[in-house]
Scaffold this motif. Structure first.
Motif, PDB file in Angstrom:
ATOM      1  N   TYR A  26      38.212  13.084  27.147  1.00  0.00           N
ATOM      2  CA  TYR A  26      36.941  13.403  26.502  1.00  0.00           C
ATOM      3  C   TYR A  26      36.991  14.801  25.886  1.00  0.00           C
ATOM      4  O   TYR A  26      36.583  14.994  24.733  1.00  0.00           O
ATOM      5  CB  TYR A  26      35.804  13.303  27.508  1.00  0.00           C
ATOM      6  CG  TYR A  26      34.480  13.770  26.961  1.00  0.00           C
ATOM      7  CD1 TYR A  26      33.768  12.986  26.063  1.00  0.00           C
ATOM      8  CD2 TYR A  26      33.943  14.993  27.338  1.00  0.00           C
ATOM      9  CE1 TYR A  26      32.552  13.404  25.547  1.00  0.00           C
ATOM     10  CE2 TYR A  26      32.733  15.422  26.835  1.00  0.00           C
ATOM     11  CZ  TYR A  26      32.046  14.628  25.940  1.00  0.00           C
ATOM     12  OH  TYR A  26      30.851  15.055  25.433  1.00  0.00           O
ATOM     13  N   SER A  84      32.107   9.650  29.947  1.00  0.00           N
ATOM     14  CA  SER A  84      32.970  10.443  29.069  1.00  0.00           C
ATOM     15  C   SER A  84      33.881   9.535  28.250  1.00  0.00           C
ATOM     16  O   SER A  84      34.049   9.740  27.046  1.00  0.00           O
ATOM     17  CB  SER A  84      33.815  11.413  29.890  1.00  0.00           C
ATOM     18  OG  SER A  84      33.002  12.343  30.543  1.00  0.00           O
ATOM     19  N   ALA A  87      31.751   7.750  25.662  1.00  0.00           N
ATOM     20  CA  ALA A  87      31.383   8.649  24.570  1.00  0.00           C
ATOM     21  C   ALA A  87      32.566   8.965  23.664  1.00  0.00           C
ATOM     22  O   ALA A  87      32.382   9.266  22.482  1.00  0.00           O
ATOM     23  CB  ALA A  87      30.813   9.944  25.133  1.00  0.00           C
TER      24      ALA A  87
END
Length: 118
Positions: A26, A84, A87
């Motif tokens: 991430y 994470s 995303a």
């Protein structure tokens, strides 16, 4: 029975490692300069690993509360790692990590595997 418990705890440990990798992934995939990406790819998992070691690990120097609270906080770390990945456009991996971590954390909690001496 002992090998089942050992296998569950091994998977739990692997989940911890995968969570650290997820945080690093991430950090590297944020929209920023390459220097910031590299710093975040190292700093995020390092920060989480330090906090885990100090507060949540079985031999924590400052153990947090009781077993149920520690287990819930560990699950929060796994949820954040899953989020994470999600995303960072790794939706399948994020959802898979979430489901596996939910299952393993639930098993560890229900069987009270923190009390097991291997």
């Amino acid at each position: 029975m002992k090998w089942i418990v050992g296998s569950i705890l091994a998977v739990f440990f692997l989940l911890e490692i995968v969570a650290m990798i997820a945080f690093g992934y991430y950090g590297y995939h944020l929209k920023s300069g390459i220097a910031v990406k590299i710093i975040l790819a190292v700093a995020l998992p390092l920060a989480v690993a330090i906090l885990w070691g100090v507060f949540l690990s079985p031999k924590a120097s400052i153990p947090v509360f009781s077993f149920p609270v520690r287990t819930a906080l560990k699950f929060v770390v796994f949820v954040l790692a899953s989020a994470s990945l999600y995303a960072a456009e790794q939706k399948v991996f994020g959802l898979t990590l979430f489901m596996v971590s939910f299952l393993i954390v639930a098993i560890v909690f229900i069987l009270k595997l923190h009390e097991v001496k291997m």
